[in-house]
Design a protein around this motif. Structure first.
Motif, PDB file in Angstrom:
ATOM      1  N   UNK A  76      24.304  67.027 -96.131  1.00 44.59           N
ATOM      2  CA  UNK A  76      24.049  67.296 -97.535  1.00 44.59           C
ATOM      3  C   UNK A  76      22.694  67.654 -97.936  1.00 44.59           C
ATOM      4  N   UNK A  77      22.733  68.859 -98.528  1.00 42.21           N
ATOM      5  CA  UNK A  77      21.357  69.451 -99.076  1.00 42.21           C
ATOM      6  C   UNK A  77      21.121  68.973-100.522  1.00 42.21           C
ATOM      7  N   UNK A  78      19.818  68.986-101.177  1.00 46.91           N
ATOM      8  CA  UNK A  78      19.863  68.776-102.510  1.00 46.91           C
ATOM      9  C   UNK A  78      18.647  69.887-103.088  1.00 46.91           C
ATOM     10  N   UNK A  79      19.034  70.590-104.095  1.00 49.96           N
ATOM     11  CA  UNK A  79      18.074  71.238-104.608  1.00 49.96           C
ATOM     12  C   UNK A  79      18.206  71.433-106.115  1.00 49.96           C
ATOM     13  N   UNK A  80      16.919  71.565-106.598  1.00 51.48           N
ATOM     14  CA  UNK A  80      16.742  71.510-108.249  1.00 51.48           C
ATOM     15  C   UNK A  80      16.845  72.970-108.399  1.00 51.48           C
ATOM     16  N   UNK A  81      17.761  73.348-109.610  1.00 53.16           N
ATOM     17  CA  UNK A  81      18.022  74.444-110.165  1.00 53.16           C
ATOM     18  C   UNK A  81      17.136  74.814-111.135  1.00 53.16           C
ATOM     19  N   UNK A  82      16.728  76.357-111.329  1.00 50.43           N
ATOM     20  CA  UNK A  82      16.993  77.173-110.500  1.00 50.43           C
ATOM     21  C   UNK A  82      16.246  77.383-109.166  1.00 50.43           C
ATOM     22  N   UNK A  83      15.422  76.639-108.969  1.00 54.11           N
ATOM     23  CA  UNK A  83      14.472  76.734-107.694  1.00 54.11           C
ATOM     24  C   UNK A  83      15.223  77.029-106.574  1.00 54.11           C
ATOM     25  N   UNK A  84      16.354  76.452-106.280  1.00 56.58           N
ATOM     26  CA  UNK A  84      16.950  76.620-104.972  1.00 56.58           C
ATOM     27  C   UNK A  84      17.569  78.109-104.938  1.00 56.58           C
ATOM     28  N   UNK A  85      17.812  78.935-106.125  1.00 52.79           N
ATOM     29  CA  UNK A  85      18.290  80.094-106.053  1.00 52.79           C
ATOM     30  C   UNK A  85      17.399  81.018-105.264  1.00 52.79           C
ATOM     31  N   UNK A  86      16.200  80.598-105.493  1.00 53.21           N
ATOM     32  CA  UNK A  86      15.191  81.605-104.574  1.00 53.21           C
ATOM     33  C   UNK A  86      15.077  81.018-103.315  1.00 53.21           C
ATOM     34  N   UNK A  87      15.747  80.073-102.656  1.00 52.38           N
ATOM     35  CA  UNK A  87      15.731  79.360-101.538  1.00 52.38           C
ATOM     36  C   UNK A  87      16.914  79.548-100.705  1.00 52.38           C
ATOM     37  N   UNK A  88      17.428  78.479-100.652  1.00 49.00           N
ATOM     38  CA  UNK A  88      19.037  78.510 -99.995  1.00 49.00           C
ATOM     39  C   UNK A  88      19.931  79.093-100.696  1.00 49.00           C
ATOM     40  N   UNK A  89      19.834  79.572-102.009  1.00 49.06           N
ATOM     41  CA  UNK A  89      20.862  80.484-102.628  1.00 49.06           C
ATOM     42  C   UNK A  89      21.243  81.308-101.703  1.00 49.06           C
ATOM     43  N   UNK A  90      20.421  82.164-101.195  1.00 45.55           N
ATOM     44  CA  UNK A  90      20.991  83.269-100.313  1.00 45.55           C
ATOM     45  C   UNK A  90      21.939  82.879 -99.176  1.00 45.55           C
ATOM     46  N   UNK A  91      21.688  81.509 -98.566  1.00 41.80           N
ATOM     47  CA  UNK A  91      22.565  81.232 -97.567  1.00 41.80           C
ATOM     48  C   UNK A  91      23.977  80.672 -97.915  1.00 41.80           C
ATOM     49  N   UNK A  92      23.767  80.014 -99.122  1.00 43.52           N
ATOM     50  CA  UNK A  92      25.282  79.640 -99.877  1.00 43.52           C
ATOM     51  C   UNK A  92      26.201  80.961 -99.909  1.00 43.52           C
ATOM     52  N   UNK A  93      25.758  81.935-100.259  1.00 45.18           N
ATOM     53  CA  UNK A  93      26.667  83.214-100.543  1.00 45.18           C
ATOM     54  C   UNK A  93      26.627  83.893 -99.087  1.00 45.18           C
ATOM     55  N   UNK A  94      25.619  84.066 -98.265  1.00 46.17           N
ATOM     56  CA  UNK A  94      25.867  84.970 -97.098  1.00 46.17           C
ATOM     57  C   UNK A  94      25.878  84.146 -95.686  1.00 46.17           C
ATOM     58  N   UNK A  95      25.755  82.915 -95.856  1.00 45.94           N
ATOM     59  CA  UNK A  95      25.793  82.140 -94.432  1.00 45.94           C
ATOM     60  C   UNK A  95      27.069  81.948 -94.163  1.00 45.94           C
ATOM     61  N   UNK A  96      27.121  80.750 -93.396  1.00 44.21           N
ATOM     62  CA  UNK A  96      28.385  80.238 -92.995  1.00 44.21           C
ATOM     63  C   UNK A  96      29.254  79.571 -94.102  1.00 44.21           C
ATOM     64  N   UNK A  97      30.431  80.277 -94.565  1.00 46.85           N
ATOM     65  CA  UNK A  97      31.220  79.782 -95.706  1.00 46.85           C
ATOM     66  C   UNK A  97      32.241  78.587 -95.504  1.00 46.85           C
ATOM     67  N   UNK A  98      31.351  77.520 -95.242  1.00 46.46           N
ATOM     68  CA  UNK A  98      31.854  76.181 -95.017  1.00 46.46           C
ATOM     69  C   UNK A  98      31.369  75.123 -96.092  1.00 46.46           C
ATOM     70  N   UNK A  99      30.471  75.552 -97.212  1.00 50.05           N
ATOM     71  CA  UNK A  99      29.878  74.656 -98.110  1.00 50.05           C
ATOM     72  C   UNK A  99      30.668  74.345 -99.063  1.00 50.05           C
ATOM     73  N   UNK A 100      30.766  73.298 -99.925  1.00 54.13           N
ATOM     74  CA  UNK A 100      31.078  72.629-101.045  1.00 54.13           C
ATOM     75  C   UNK A 100      30.147  72.428-101.896  1.00 54.13           C
TER      76      UNK A 100
END
Length: 542
Positions: free
Chosen positions: A451-475
């Motif tokens: 489980x990851x935790x990110x403050x928005x929109x801060x995480x959009x400039x960080x893990x945001x790339x992985x969520x769309x482009x990485x392994x597609x197994x996140x909820x």
């Protein structure tokens, strides 16, 4: 163990991983990857990546090329102090804020970091003593919407206090950017041009990291010295090169299914390194359906680290204790350069380009579209209401008849595939709503999911790339909150609250288009909503 006294060290505890990484290290040495990377060879990642990498490799020489900045930073700091200006506020996102934050936190020097669009958090920064305040506006592109909004708000606030805004604004940007033009026309106090051949997440040792941290009082010269001490070691084509060992270990673990990298600090003395490394690793590797997802946890005994499963590699920042598979230790400057080298080399081993971010723009476009048409999505009816929480779910996520938050949470957790992960994304006030971070260990403990935790929109400039482009197994669990006192952005047709909502909805829309389950919880009362969420979590699985 790859160790070099005074510089950096990587220690692999797991014997199996040591054996799996060894042939990769030997191949990297044979291919002279370390020296070629130091020599800025753009061919290391294949022909498709060559044009991008050709303009992204100057970070390897920054321990030396950034030294002329030191005198300029010291001189400006002295000028400001002579005028009674000793409060530094940084407006920046992603690589423009994460490095200065870890540098100043580790040094114990105060820096107000604004990487949010939450009106309450921005208002808190504006409520500080403006007579003592200098604003550093950092944006590589010069068009970052959050940073531009902060600049406009502070300029207006300075003017309202009878302070010459231009004398209190310092800019860090790439040469020729829109921000440089604006700053020049407005006559801002100082413009620092950053090296354009360094990507944002590799920019810790450029003006983006050094200027705000140095103005705040951190010894950035020592930081460059630390990096320089490690640079010679990291450039060497040897089997004990720590960067090659780290890259090979992470890549070997990924090859057998460990696609997450769980990061915990083990008394390293460095504060917040995981948050900085999170962007570097996630945005560099999370693309083409592959990558390494950093999971930053609270301690080596936290859920997700001590009990990391087959899908995760537990990495200590410091000595490898508490169930760590490996550890990385050294000075802050040395560790920054180590992880940059290792991440770039891991990109080669994973077969991806570590210098682009092809999926980041999608969420920005969706947010801009919602700003242009604020009625689209913002007025959507919730799936149901449970007390102080409006519950919104992507189509098909909730079983028919679901009408409790506990039921919706159960559905979201159940939607995660085996070896999937859960991302908590809180578009809230990082100060007033700080207790939201407790959701990460609680959800991880209850679900067994990384489980990851990110403050928005801060995480959009960080893990945001992985969520769309990485392994597609996140909820994804999105949290938004009612805004009591909004802030209008000067000369823009939106408020911060509207912008914050557009960013949350835009990213949720893109995730849904990728087929990912998203549960958005809107707190109509923030304190009551968080309390009700915690209570509902306790009911899940009963």
């Amino acid at each position: 163990m790859a160790e070099h006294p005074g510089d950096v060290a990587v220690t692999i505890v797991d014997q199996r991983l040591t054996e799996e990484a060894a042939p990769l290290v030997r191949q990297l040495v044979s291919d002279q990857v370390a020296s070629k990377l130091t020599g800025q060879d753009p061919t290391l990642w294949g022909p498709e990546a060559e044009s991008e990498s050709a303009i992204r490799l100057s970070w390897t020489t920054l321990p030396e090329t950034s030294r002329p900045l030191l005198a300029e930073i010291d001189a400006l700091r002295a000028e400001l102090r002579a005028e009674g200006v000793d409060r530094v506020v940084l407006a920046g996102m992603g690589g423009s804020s994460l490095a200065p934050e870890v540098i100043t936190n580790t040094a114990g020097t105060p820096l107000v970091v604004l990487d949010t669009t939450d009106p309450g958090q921005v208002a808190d920064a504006l409520a500080g003593d403006l007579t003592r305040t200098v604003l550093v506006v950092s944006s590589k592109s010069g068009s970052t919407v959050e940073t531009d909004s902060h600049r406009r708000l502070f300029a207006a606030a300075f003017a309202d206090e009878g302070i010459d805004a231009a004398s209190r604004i310092v800019v860090v940007t790439d040469p020729g950017s829109p921000l440089e033009k604006t700053a020049t026309e407005a006559g801002y106090r100082r413009i620092f041009q950053a090296d354009p051949n360094v990507g944002g997440r590799y920019s810790a040792l450029t003006a983006f990291g050094l200027v705000p941290a140095g103005l705040a009082g951190a010894d950035v010269g020592a930081l460059l010295d630390e990096a320089a001490a490690a640079a010679t070691v990291l450039a060497a084509d040897t089997e004990d090169n720590p960067a090659l060992v780290l890259a090979a270990a992470l890549s070997a673990a990924h090859a057998r299914g460990a696609e997450k990298v769980v990061l915990a600090d083990t008394d390293s003395g460095i504060k917040g390194f995981g948050d900085w490394a999170e962007q570097l690793v996630a945005e560099s590797t999370g693309k083409n359906g592959t990558g390494l997802l950093p999971v930053v946890v609270e301690s080596p005994t936290a859920p997700g680290f001590a009990d990391a499963g087959e899908d995760a590699t537990a990495v200590a920042i410091g000595s490898p204790t508490g169930g760590a598979t490996l550890g990385t230790s050294g000075s802050l400057g040395g560790l920054m350069l180590l992880w940059e080298y290792a991440t770039a080399v891991a990109g080669r081993l994973l077969g991806i380009n570590p210098f682009d971010q092809p999926d980041v723009e999608a969420a920005k476009k969706a947010a801009r579209a919602l700003l242009d048409s604020p009625g689209d999505g913002a007025a959507a009816e919730p799936s149901f209401v449970d007390g102080p929480i409006d519950v919104h779910a992507t189509e098909g996520l909730l079983p028919e008849g679901t009408d409790t938050l506990a039921g919706a949470l159960h559905a979201l957790f159940a939607a995660a595939p085996r070896f999937g992960y859960l991302s908590v994304q809180a578009y809230l006030d990082r100060l007033d709503d700080a207790s939201a971070v407790l959701l990460r260990p609680e959800i991880a403990r209850r679900t067994g999911l990384q489980t990851t935790f990110g403050w928005g929109p801060r995480f959009l400039h960080s893990t945001g790339q992985y969520h769309k482009g990485g392994h597609q197994n996140g909820v994804f669990l999105q949290i938004t909150g009612a805004v009591e006192d909004d802030l209008a952005v000067p000369d823009r047709p939106y408020t911060l609250g509207v912008l914050q909502t557009a960013q949350a909805l835009g990213d949720g829309q893109v995730l849904a288009e990728h087929g990912r389950p998203v549960l958005r919880l809107h707190f109509t009362d923030r304190a009551a909503g968080l309390a009700h969420l915690v209570t509902s979590l306790a009911e899940v699985g009963r």
